[in-house]
Design a protein around this motif. Structure first.
Motif, PDB file in Angstrom:
ATOM      1  N   ILE A   1       0.847  -1.191   0.000  1.00 19.01           N
ATOM      2  CA  ILE A   1       0.000   0.000   0.000  1.00 19.01           C
ATOM      3  C   ILE A   1       0.881   1.239   0.000  1.00 19.01           C
ATOM      4  CG2 ILE A   1      -1.746   1.319   1.284  1.00 19.01           C
ATOM      5  CD1 ILE A   1      -2.906  -1.242   0.258  1.00 19.01           C
ATOM      6  N   ASP A   2       0.548   2.229  -0.818  1.00 16.87           N
ATOM      7  CA  ASP A   2       1.189   3.546  -0.770  1.00 16.87           C
ATOM      8  C   ASP A   2       0.248   4.480  -0.012  1.00 16.87           C
ATOM      9  OD1 ASP A   2       2.263   6.085  -1.230  1.00 16.87           O
ATOM     10  OD2 ASP A   2       2.972   5.545  -3.233  1.00 16.87           O
ATOM     11  N   LEU A   3       0.727   5.052   1.085  1.00 20.75           N
ATOM     12  CA  LEU A   3      -0.141   5.877   1.917  1.00 20.75           C
ATOM     13  C   LEU A   3      -0.594   7.150   1.214  1.00 20.75           C
ATOM     14  CD1 LEU A   3       1.383   5.529   5.500  1.00 20.75           C
ATOM     15  CD2 LEU A   3      -0.362   4.150   4.361  1.00 20.75           C
ATOM     16  N   ASP A   4       0.046   7.505   0.100  1.00 16.30           N
ATOM     17  CA  ASP A   4      -0.478   8.605  -0.696  1.00 16.30           C
ATOM     18  C   ASP A   4      -1.795   8.225  -1.366  1.00 16.30           C
ATOM     19  OD1 ASP A   4       1.528  10.493  -0.190  1.00 16.30           O
ATOM     20  OD2 ASP A   4       2.827   9.677  -1.754  1.00 16.30           O
ATOM     21  N   ARG A   5      -2.010   6.897  -1.540  1.00 16.48           N
ATOM     22  CA  ARG A   5      -3.268   6.383  -2.069  1.00 16.48           C
ATOM     23  C   ARG A   5      -3.682   5.173  -1.236  1.00 16.48           C
ATOM     24  NH1 ARG A   5      -4.851   6.802  -7.244  1.00 16.48           N
ATOM     25  NH2 ARG A   5      -6.693   5.733  -6.432  1.00 16.48           N
ATOM     26  N   PRO A   6      -4.100   5.376   0.001  1.00 15.84           N
ATOM     27  CA  PRO A   6      -4.337   4.238   0.898  1.00 15.84           C
ATOM     28  C   PRO A   6      -5.526   3.370   0.535  1.00 15.84           C
ATOM     29  CG  PRO A   6      -5.059   6.286   1.919  1.00 15.84           C
ATOM     30  CD  PRO A   6      -4.352   6.674   0.645  1.00 15.84           C
TER      31      PRO A   6
END
Length: 296
Positions: free
Chosen positions: A57-62
């Motif tokens: 997961i990228d927290l910029d796009r959770p």
């Protein structure tokens, strides 16, 4: 009370995956790089046995799952061991050239519905897979804890290693255990000492306190955990020393519609660009997957 914006289900079970046909349960974080995190979770096979996998997961796009494990990273143990009927992730720590996966081990019960323990698997840096540190549990029954001992959450402090774990206090009947959250200590994170010290005890109407998730925010220790009366709800507590805890008002992430209409539990909390992001489970202990919410 914090307002939350729910993002819905982010990690879903896959009926076409032999080890994760149902459930994506007990999310546990491991930072990969910057905003990129590996979220560990447990999926179940046709026999209802849990296996440990992960999603990226990228927290910029959770709300977007980038990638997931094709095969499980940890499978049930050998017949007769404490985890021969299922494993779930509880806490992942990188330390001293290795990654430690503290996990939950399941075994069918005899006079009770189940037995739960805490286990440890280790992957040295550069290695391809985790290996059990021991086929015996690191959290086993002892004089202080004669019932359930499981869900280890481990932190490394200047004073040594500390574990917050779920400790059974009794079985009301064969299908209903009662358990609170207790504290263990260790010099190396491998061998643990327990004396029954309670971190969080029951409030009126509660019969189970589950999955402690503990971190230091730079000023104080914080814990999110789930409590159950009729159904699981999320709770929060704080501590100046990590030993003496004070409950706060619930964090405000309440049941909604769909997968969390009845239960909200097993939360992990990350902070990204000053905003808290929560990954959690909903109805039927994560049968529908891992959900997410961000501070509104």
């Amino acid at each position: 009370m914090t307002d939350w914006r729910k993002l819905g289900t982010v990690i879903r079970p896959d009926p076409d995956t032999w080890w994760g046909r149902t459930h994506a349960m007990l999310p546990a974080p491991e930072q990969v790089d910057g905003s990129l995190w590996r979220i560990w979770w447990g999926g179940r096979n046709d026999k209802n046995q849990s296996h440990v996998g992960w999603s990226l997961i990228d927290l910029d796009r959770p709300d977007v799952e980038l990638e997931r494990a094709k095969e499980p990273e940890l499978t049930p143990g050998r017949l007769g061991t404490f985890d021969d009927n299922g494993v779930l992730p509880s806490c992942v720590i990188r330390t001293d050239g290795e990654t430690r996966l503290y996990y939950i081990g399941f075994k069918p019960g005899g006079t009770t519905r189940m037995d739960l323990y805490g286990g440890l698997a280790i992957r040295p840096d550069g290695a391809d897979k985790f290996e059990r540190w021991s086929e015996a549990p690191i959290l086993e029954r002892c004089k202080a804890n004669p019932f359930i001992n499981t869900a280890p959450w481990v932190v490394k402090t200047p004073m040594g290693w500390r574990m917050y774990y779920v400790a059974g206090v009794e079985w009301v009947h064969a299908d209903l255990p009662r358990y609170n959250i207790q504290i263990a200590t260790s010099d190396d994170g491998l061998d643990w000492q327990r004396d029954g010290r309670v971190a969080i005890d029951f409030a009126p109407g509660e019969n189970a306190l589950a999955r402690p998730y503990v971190w230091h925010d730079g000023e104080t220790w914080r814990m999110w955990f789930a409590s159950k009366g009729e159904a699981y709800r999320l709770q929060e507590a704080v501590s100046t020393d990590g030993l003496h805890w004070t409950r706060l008002d619930p964090p405000g992430l309440e049941p909604g519609e769909g997968e969390d209409s009845d239960m909200v539990e097993y939360a992990m909390v990350l902070t990204h660009k000053g905003q808290r992001i929560v990954f959690y489970n909903g109805n039927d202990y994560g049968k529908g997957g891992v959900l997410a919410a961000v501070e509104a």
